[in-house]
Motif scaffolding. Structure first.
Motif, mmCIF file in Angstrom:
data_model
loop_
_atom_site.group_PDB
_atom_site.id
_atom_site.type_symbol
_atom_site.label_atom_id
_atom_site.label_comp_id
_atom_site.label_asym_id
_atom_site.label_seq_id
_atom_site.Cartn_x
_atom_site.Cartn_y
_atom_site.Cartn_z
ATOM 1 N N LEU A 1 0.787 -1.235 0.000
ATOM 2 C CA LEU A 1 0.000 0.000 0.000
ATOM 3 C C LEU A 1 0.822 1.288 0.000
ATOM 4 O O LEU A 1 0.452 2.256 -0.673
ATOM 5 C CB LEU A 1 -0.947 0.015 1.204
ATOM 6 N N VAL A 2 1.908 1.327 0.745
ATOM 7 C CA VAL A 2 2.646 2.583 0.916
ATOM 8 C C VAL A 2 3.061 3.214 -0.419
ATOM 9 O O VAL A 2 2.785 4.391 -0.659
ATOM 10 C CB VAL A 2 3.837 2.413 1.876
ATOM 11 N N PRO A 3 3.714 2.504 -1.330
ATOM 12 C CA PRO A 3 4.092 3.168 -2.589
ATOM 13 C C PRO A 3 2.901 3.555 -3.456
ATOM 14 O O PRO A 3 2.965 4.539 -4.198
ATOM 15 C CB PRO A 3 4.988 2.149 -3.297
ATOM 16 N N ARG A 4 1.820 2.814 -3.368
ATOM 17 C CA ARG A 4 0.629 3.149 -4.159
ATOM 18 C C ARG A 4 -0.067 4.393 -3.630
ATOM 19 O O ARG A 4 -0.526 5.232 -4.398
ATOM 20 C CB ARG A 4 -0.316 1.956 -4.200
ATOM 21 N N VAL A 5 -0.129 4.531 -2.325
ATOM 22 C CA VAL A 5 -0.703 5.749 -1.741
ATOM 23 C C VAL A 5 0.218 6.936 -2.027
ATOM 24 O O VAL A 5 -0.246 8.014 -2.397
ATOM 25 C CB VAL A 5 -0.930 5.572 -0.226
ATOM 26 N N ALA A 6 1.535 6.725 -1.893
ATOM 27 C CA ALA A 6 2.499 7.807 -2.126
ATOM 28 C C ALA A 6 2.385 8.362 -3.542
ATOM 29 O O ALA A 6 2.526 9.571 -3.753
ATOM 30 C CB ALA A 6 3.918 7.308 -1.866
ATOM 31 N N ALA A 7 2.116 7.507 -4.497
ATOM 32 C CA ALA A 7 2.008 7.948 -5.894
ATOM 33 C C ALA A 7 0.792 8.834 -6.136
ATOM 34 O O ALA A 7 0.741 9.559 -7.125
ATOM 35 C CB ALA A 7 1.954 6.732 -6.815
ATOM 36 N N ARG A 8 -0.168 8.787 -5.233
ATOM 37 C CA ARG A 8 -1.404 9.553 -5.414
ATOM 38 C C ARG A 8 -1.495 10.801 -4.542
ATOM 39 O O ARG A 8 -2.472 11.521 -4.590
ATOM 40 C CB ARG A 8 -2.608 8.645 -5.144
ATOM 41 N N LEU A 9 -0.476 11.050 -3.755
ATOM 42 C CA LEU A 9 -0.483 12.228 -2.889
ATOM 43 C C LEU A 9 -0.170 13.483 -3.690
ATOM 44 O O LEU A 9 0.566 13.425 -4.677
ATOM 45 C CB LEU A 9 0.548 12.057 -1.771
ATOM 46 N N PRO A 10 -0.697 14.629 -3.268
ATOM 47 C CA PRO A 10 -0.435 15.872 -4.006
ATOM 48 C C PRO A 10 0.931 16.490 -3.668
ATOM 49 O O PRO A 10 1.244 17.573 -4.120
ATOM 50 C CB PRO A 10 -1.577 16.788 -3.557
ATOM 51 N N TRP A 11 1.753 15.821 -2.877
ATOM 52 C CA TRP A 11 3.100 16.274 -2.574
ATOM 53 C C TRP A 11 4.071 15.119 -2.816
ATOM 54 O O TRP A 11 3.665 13.981 -2.985
ATOM 55 C CB TRP A 11 3.198 16.766 -1.125
ATOM 56 N N ARG A 12 5.356 15.449 -2.836
ATOM 57 C CA ARG A 12 6.374 14.414 -3.055
ATOM 58 C C ARG A 12 6.448 13.498 -1.845
ATOM 59 O O ARG A 12 6.586 13.955 -0.720
ATOM 60 C CB ARG A 12 7.735 15.045 -3.273
ATOM 61 N N ALA A 13 6.366 12.220 -2.088
ATOM 62 C CA ALA A 13 6.527 11.224 -1.036
ATOM 63 C C ALA A 13 7.587 10.226 -1.524
ATOM 64 O O ALA A 13 7.276 9.118 -1.934
ATOM 65 C CB ALA A 13 5.207 10.536 -0.732
ATOM 66 N N ASP A 14 8.825 10.702 -1.512
ATOM 67 C CA ASP A 14 9.937 9.902 -2.006
ATOM 68 C C ASP A 14 10.276 8.782 -1.029
ATOM 69 O O ASP A 14 9.590 8.558 -0.042
ATOM 70 C CB ASP A 14 11.153 10.791 -2.251
ATOM 71 N N CYS A 15 11.375 8.115 -1.282
ATOM 72 C CA CYS A 15 11.749 6.911 -0.547
ATOM 73 C C CYS A 15 11.828 7.115 0.970
ATOM 74 O O CYS A 15 11.362 6.259 1.726
ATOM 75 C CB CYS A 15 13.066 6.359 -1.076
ATOM 76 N N LEU A 16 12.385 8.232 1.429
ATOM 77 C CA LEU A 16 12.499 8.455 2.866
ATOM 78 C C LEU A 16 11.124 8.629 3.504
ATOM 79 O O LEU A 16 10.844 8.059 4.559
ATOM 80 C CB LEU A 16 13.398 9.655 3.167
ATOM 81 N N VAL A 17 10.270 9.396 2.874
ATOM 82 C CA VAL A 17 8.909 9.605 3.390
ATOM 83 C C VAL A 17 8.167 8.269 3.451
ATOM 84 O O VAL A 17 7.507 7.957 4.442
ATOM 85 C CB VAL A 17 8.145 10.631 2.526
ATOM 86 N N GLN A 18 8.294 7.461 2.408
ATOM 87 C CA GLN A 18 7.628 6.161 2.381
ATOM 88 C C GLN A 18 8.176 5.235 3.466
ATOM 89 O O GLN A 18 7.412 4.548 4.150
ATOM 90 C CB GLN A 18 7.784 5.505 1.011
ATOM 91 N N ALA A 19 9.494 5.215 3.626
ATOM 92 C CA ALA A 19 10.099 4.357 4.648
ATOM 93 C C ALA A 19 9.655 4.770 6.044
ATOM 94 O O ALA A 19 9.335 3.917 6.885
ATOM 95 C CB ALA A 19 11.622 4.388 4.528
ATOM 96 N N LEU A 20 9.612 6.073 6.300
ATOM 97 C CA LEU A 20 9.187 6.552 7.615
ATOM 98 C C LEU A 20 7.705 6.264 7.865
ATOM 99 O O LEU A 20 7.317 5.886 8.976
ATOM 100 C CB LEU A 20 9.479 8.046 7.754
#
Length: 108
Positions: free
Chosen positions: A29-48
């Motif tokens: 789920l994390v990378p799929r949700v990150a791809a749909r956010l209106p801000w950058r959710a790169d690798c560090l944001v996803q890992a956290l």
């Protein structure tokens, strides 16, 4: 009014047999949700985000930071592991892991 949502869960083939369902679900789920956010959710944001989510579910994880050289440029990356298995961050085998001075995992 009550708001409900339904999520169809299909874990990655490589992790579906080796991870508990809730860990695999977060990994999926994390990378799929990150791809749909209106801000950058790169690798560090996803890992956290995954680390926090899994901690709330009672799972211990490890956050890794690493780098590699690509065409003369430094490429940094973050990923999360659970019991040595990559949860977020994709293929990480090309990255050298940063270690803190005094860390027993540090290469000499």
């Amino acid at each position: 009014a009550e708001l409900t949502a339904s999520v169809s869960f299909r874990p990655a083939e490589s992790s579906s047999e080796t991870l508990p369902e809730e860990v695999a679900r977060v990994a999926w789920l994390v990378p799929r949700v990150a791809a749909r956010l209106p801000w950058r959710a790169d690798c560090l944001v996803q890992a956290l985000a995954a680390r926090h989510w899994l901690a709330n579910l009672g799972h211990d994880t490890s956050l890794h930071l690493g780098s590699r050289m690509i065409g003369g440029s430094l490429d940094a990356h973050a990923w999360l592991t659970w019991r040595g298995k990559v949860i977020t961050g994709g293929r990480v085998d090309e990255f050298a892991v940063f270690t803190a001075p005094g860390d027993p995992a540090a290469r000499h």
